[in-house]
Enzyme design. Structure first.
Site, PDB file in Angstrom:
ATOM      1  CD  GLU A 112       5.317  -7.466 -10.624  1.00 61.09           C
ATOM      2  OE1 GLU A 112       4.841  -8.027 -11.614  1.00 61.09           O
ATOM      3  OE2 GLU A 112       5.033  -6.296 -10.313  1.00 61.09           O
TER       4      GLU A 112
ATOM      5  CB  CYS B 278      11.167  -0.408  -5.733  1.00 55.13           C
ATOM      6  SG  CYS B 278       9.547  -0.311  -4.993  1.00 55.13           S
TER       7      CYS B 278
ATOM      8  CB  CYS C  89      -0.590  -5.807   0.355  1.00 56.21           C
ATOM      9  SG  CYS C  89      -0.586  -4.641   1.736  1.00 56.21           S
TER      10      CYS C  89
ATOM     11  CB  CYS D 123      -4.533   1.002  -0.420  1.00 59.87           C
ATOM     12  SG  CYS D 123      -3.706   1.005   1.183  1.00 59.87           S
TER      13      CYS D 123
ATOM     14  CB  CYS E 240      -2.509  -0.216  -3.980  1.00 63.02           C
ATOM     15  SG  CYS E 240      -1.096  -1.322  -3.914  1.00 63.02           S
TER      16      CYS E 240
ATOM     17  N   GLY F 257       3.458  -5.303  -0.712  1.00 64.82           N
ATOM     18  CA  GLY F 257       3.337  -5.626   0.706  1.00 64.82           C
ATOM     19  C   GLY F 257       3.513  -4.460   1.648  1.00 64.82           C
ATOM     20  CD  GLU F 258       2.571  -1.482   5.939  1.00 62.53           C
ATOM     21  OE1 GLU F 258       2.267  -0.691   5.033  1.00 62.53           O
ATOM     22  OE2 GLU F 258       3.419  -1.204   6.820  1.00 62.53           O
TER      23      GLU F 258
ATOM     24  CB  SER G 282       1.201   5.673   2.429  1.00 61.71           C
ATOM     25  OG  SER G 282       2.407   5.153   1.925  1.00 61.71           O
ATOM     26  CG  LEU G 283      -0.304  11.036   5.929  1.00 57.25           C
ATOM     27  CD1 LEU G 283      -0.164  12.534   6.168  1.00 57.25           C
ATOM     28  CD2 LEU G 283      -1.136  10.404   7.044  1.00 57.25           C
ATOM     29  CG  HIS G 284      -2.694   7.989   0.251  1.00 60.88           C
ATOM     30  ND1 HIS G 284      -1.624   8.366  -0.502  1.00 60.88           N
ATOM     31  CD2 HIS G 284      -2.442   6.716   0.654  1.00 60.88           C
ATOM     32  CE1 HIS G 284      -0.757   7.353  -0.569  1.00 60.88           C
ATOM     33  NE2 HIS G 284      -1.237   6.354   0.139  1.00 60.88           N
TER      34      HIS G 284
ATOM     35  CG  ASN H 255       1.727   5.252 -11.251  1.00 63.16           C
ATOM     36  OD1 ASN H 255       1.914   6.151 -12.061  1.00 63.16           O
ATOM     37  ND2 ASN H 255       2.603   4.954 -10.301  1.00 63.16           N
TER      38      ASN H 255
ATOM     39  CB  CYS I 183       3.933   4.091  -6.810  1.00 60.98           C
ATOM     40  SG  CYS I 183       5.473   4.867  -6.436  1.00 60.98           S
TER      41      CYS I 183
HETATM   42  N1  SAH Z   1       2.647  -0.755   1.809  1.00 57.69           N
HETATM   43  C1  SAH Z   1       3.500   0.347   1.877  1.00 57.69           C
HETATM   44  C2  SAH Z   1       4.610   0.314   0.843  1.00 57.69           C
HETATM   45  C3  SAH Z   1       4.250  -0.146  -0.538  1.00 57.69           C
HETATM   46  S1  SAH Z   1       3.230   0.933  -1.492  1.00 57.69           S
HETATM   47  C4  SAH Z   1       2.730   1.642   1.784  1.00 57.69           C
HETATM   48  O1  SAH Z   1       1.566   1.604   1.438  1.00 57.69           O
HETATM   49  O2  SAH Z   1       3.307   2.666   2.096  1.00 57.69           O
HETATM   50  C5  SAH Z   1       4.357   2.248  -1.914  1.00 57.69           C
HETATM   51  C6  SAH Z   1       3.688   3.572  -2.222  1.00 57.69           C
HETATM   52  O3  SAH Z   1       2.950   3.515  -3.455  1.00 57.69           O
HETATM   53  C7  SAH Z   1       2.713   4.016  -1.149  1.00 57.69           C
HETATM   54  O4  SAH Z   1       2.936   5.349  -0.817  1.00 57.69           O
HETATM   55  C8  SAH Z   1       1.384   3.852  -1.859  1.00 57.69           C
HETATM   56  O5  SAH Z   1       0.393   4.669  -1.324  1.00 57.69           O
HETATM   57  C9  SAH Z   1       1.726   4.196  -3.275  1.00 57.69           C
HETATM   58  N2  SAH Z   1       0.747   3.713  -4.246  1.00 57.69           N
HETATM   59  C10 SAH Z   1      -0.011   2.601  -4.173  1.00 57.69           C
HETATM   60  N3  SAH Z   1      -0.790   2.485  -5.261  1.00 57.69           N
HETATM   61  C11 SAH Z   1      -0.515   3.544  -6.055  1.00 57.69           C
HETATM   62  C12 SAH Z   1      -0.987   3.960  -7.335  1.00 57.69           C
HETATM   63  N4  SAH Z   1      -1.879   3.263  -8.022  1.00 57.69           N
HETATM   64  N5  SAH Z   1      -0.477   5.105  -7.854  1.00 57.69           N
HETATM   65  C13 SAH Z   1       0.460   5.807  -7.172  1.00 57.69           C
HETATM   66  N6  SAH Z   1       0.950   5.464  -5.978  1.00 57.69           N
HETATM   67  C14 SAH Z   1       0.460   4.330  -5.407  1.00 57.69           C
HETATM   68 FE1  SF4 Z   2      -0.566  -2.583   0.684  1.00 58.75          FE
HETATM   69 FE2  SF4 Z   2       0.842  -0.325   0.410  1.00 58.75          FE
HETATM   70 FE3  SF4 Z   2      -0.678  -1.262  -1.597  1.00 58.75          FE
HETATM   71 FE4  SF4 Z   2      -1.829  -0.248   0.576  1.00 58.75          FE
HETATM   72  S1  SF4 Z   2      -0.529   0.844  -0.888  1.00 58.75           S
HETATM   73  S2  SF4 Z   2      -2.420  -2.129  -0.429  1.00 58.75           S
HETATM   74  S3  SF4 Z   2      -0.438  -0.918   2.158  1.00 58.75           S
HETATM   75  S4  SF4 Z   2       1.116  -2.248  -0.741  1.00 58.75           S
END
Ligand code: SAH
Ligand code: SF4
Length: 357
Positions: free
Chosen positions: A105, A118, A125, A129, A132, A176-177, A231-233, A307, A350
Site C-alpha cells: 500500500e 507515505c 514486516c 511491533c 502495528c 516495512g522496515e 520509533s521509540l515508544h 490507531n 500509521c
Molecule cells: N518500520 C518503520 C516505518 C513504518 S511504521 C518504523 O517502525 O518506524 C511508521 C510509524 O507508524 C512508526 O513510527 C510506527 O511506530 C507507527 N505506528 C505503527 N503502528 C501504529 C499504530 N497502530 N498507531 C499509530 N502509529 C503506529
Molecule cells: Fe514494522 Fe514499523 Fe510496523 Fe514495527 S511499526 S512492525 S517496524 S512497519
C-alpha cells in the site's frame, strides 16, 4: 515488467550512471541517457506505470534501446488493485499488486500546499511491533528498487494528470522496515532525488526506523542526506520491549548510543516517533523519562495517537494525556508535534497498512 537484458530486473532498478553504462556498453551514446531517464523519471513515461496499455517507447528512445539490443518488455512493476479515498478527500490509499501477486500500500496525504507520499519498503514486516497491522501480518519479502520508485512514479503521474502540483515530501513510513532493506531503499531514494528526474530534495525525504542500529550507524557513516526518524515508544528497556520485540536484538541503550553517534557525525536533528497508548506509555513520569533519555541530543519528538488495529487491544491516549505529554517534553527543551491523524476511516493511518483485500 520493464525488463532489461542485464542483471537488473527492471529499467527502474537502475540509477543514472548504471543506465548510462548499460546504454554505452551497447553502443548507444551516453547523451541519450538523459532523455531516457527524463522520460521514465520526470515524465513518468506510461510504459512504466500501472494501468499502462502502451508497450513501446516512442522513437527515438525505442530505436536506441533496439540499437542497444535492449528489448524492454514494457509494463509496470505495480498494478493498481484499488484506490480508496478518505471521506474528507484529503488522504487516499492505493493497493498495488506486485508481479508475483503480493500486495503493498501507498498513501498520499494532501496537506495545504504540499503533498506527502507515505511509501512501503517491504511487503509485510519482520519486526513484529505489537500494535502495528503490518507487523501483525509478518514478513513477506523486500521490495526491489524499482518497486519502491514505481510507487512514487505512480503518485506523481496521478497528481499531474489531475492538474495538481507535484509531490513535495516522501516519508518511508508505509509497510516495512526501511533499514532492513537498506541497499534497495538508499538506491531508490538516490533515484527519486536525482535532479535530472523526479527531483525530490533529500531534505524532504524521511526514513523511519524501528531502531535497526547497524542501519543507523551506516547512514551516519555514509552521510546519507535524508531525515532520520526513530520509533521509540518506550524510554526504558522493559516498556519498550513490551511493544517492540526487536528491542531485544537492538536494546534501547545501544539504540540511543547509535543516535548520538549519528547526531555527532551528521550534525542532523533526529525525529523520534512515539505512538501514544492509553495507560501504556502516556504518563507524566514516562514523558520525563523520555526527556532524560534524549538529553544532549538534537531531537524532535513526534507524538502519534494509537490507531486501531485488529490484533491489538490497546487504545489511543485521551487528549489531556497527549497534551500533557507534549507539554512536559517542551518544558524540558524538546520540540514536539502531535501528528495529525489522517485516513483512519480507510485504514490508511500509521500502522494500519496490511494490504488485505
Ligand atoms: N518500520 C518503520 C516505518 C513504518 S511504521 C518504523 O517502525 O518506524 C511508521 C510509524 O507508524 C512508526 O513510527 C510506527 O511506530 C507507527 N505506528 C505503527 N503502528 C501504529 C499504530 N497502530 N498507531 C499509530 N502509529 C503506529
Ligand atoms: Fe514494522 Fe514499523 Fe510496523 Fe514495527 S511499526 S512492525 S517496524 S512497519
Amino acid at each position: 515488467m520493464v525488463y532489461l537484458k542485464t542483471e537488473a530486473d527492471s529499467l527502474l532498478d537502475l540509477d543514472y550512471s548504471e543506465l548510462e553504462k548499460e546504454l554505452t556498453k551497447r553502443g548507444v551514446k551516453a547523451v541519450h541517457t538523459r532523455t531516457l531517464w527524463r522520460a521514465m523519471h520526470r515524465e513518468s513515461f506510461q510504459g512504466v506505470l500501472p494501468g499502462n496499455t502502451r508497450h513501446d517507447f516512442l522513437p527515438p528512445l525505442g530505436n536506441w534501446l533496439q540499437q542497444a539490443e535492449i528489448k524492454p518488455r514494457l509494463g509496470p512493476l505495480l498494478e493498481v488493485d484499488q484506490e480508496i479515498h478518505s471521506s474528507d478527500q484529503l488522504t487516499r490509499k492505493w493497493l498495488f499488486r506486485l508481479a508475483d501477486g503480493e500486495t503493498i500500500e501507498t498513501v498520499l496525504m494532501d496537506y495545504p500546499g504540499r503533498y506527502t507520499a507515505c511509501v512501503s519498503t517491504q511487503a509485510g514486516c519482520a519486526m513484529g511491533c505489537v500494535f502495528c497491522a503490518t507487523g501483525q501480518a509478518g514478513f513477506v519479502r523486500h521490495l526491489s528498487v524499482g518497486e519502491i520508485v514505481s510507487q512514487l512514479l505512480h503518485v506523481q503521474f496521478v497528481l499531474r494528470s489531475e492538474g495538481k502540483s507535484g509531490l513535495r515530501n516522501i516519508v518511508l513510513m508505509g509497510m516495512g522496515e526501511p533499514l532492513h532493506n537498506y541497499d534497495a531503499v538508499m538506491k531508490a531514494m538516490g533515484i527519486v532525488s536525482d535532479t535530472r528526474g523526479m527531483n525530490i530534495g533529500p531534505a524532504r525525504i524521511s526514513i523511519s526506523t524501528v531502531g535497526v542500529v547497524p542501519g543507523i550507524l551506516r547512514m551516519a557513516e555514509e552521510r546519507r542526506p535524508y531525515n532520520l526518524a526513530v520509533s521509540l515508544h518506550g524510554a526504558n528497556e522493559a516498556d519498550r520491549s513490551r511493544l517492540i520485540p526487536v528491542s531485544k536484538r537492538w536494546p534501547l541503550d545501544e539504540l540511543i548510543k547509535a543516535c548520538r553517534i549519528y547526531g555527532e557525525k551528521t550534525k542532523r536533528r533526529i525525529f523520534f516517533g512515539w505512538t501514544l497508548i492509553a495507560g501504556e506509555n502516556d504518563s507524566s513520569a514516562q514523558a520525563h523519562e523520555l526527556a532524560t533519555l534524549l538529553e544532549g541530543l538534537d531531537a524532535h519528538v513526534n507524538l502519534i495517537p494509537l490507531n486501531k488495529t485488529a490484533g491489538y487491544e490497546g487504545s489511543e491516549s485521551a487528549t489531556p494525556e497527549v497534551d500533557s505529554f507534549k507539554a512536559i517534553l517542551q518544558t524540558r527543551g524538546f520540540p514536539c508535534t502531535i501528528r495529525q491523524r489522517r485516513g483512519i476511516d480507510v485504514a490508511a493511518g500509521c500502522g494500519q497498512l496490511k494490504a488485505s483485500l
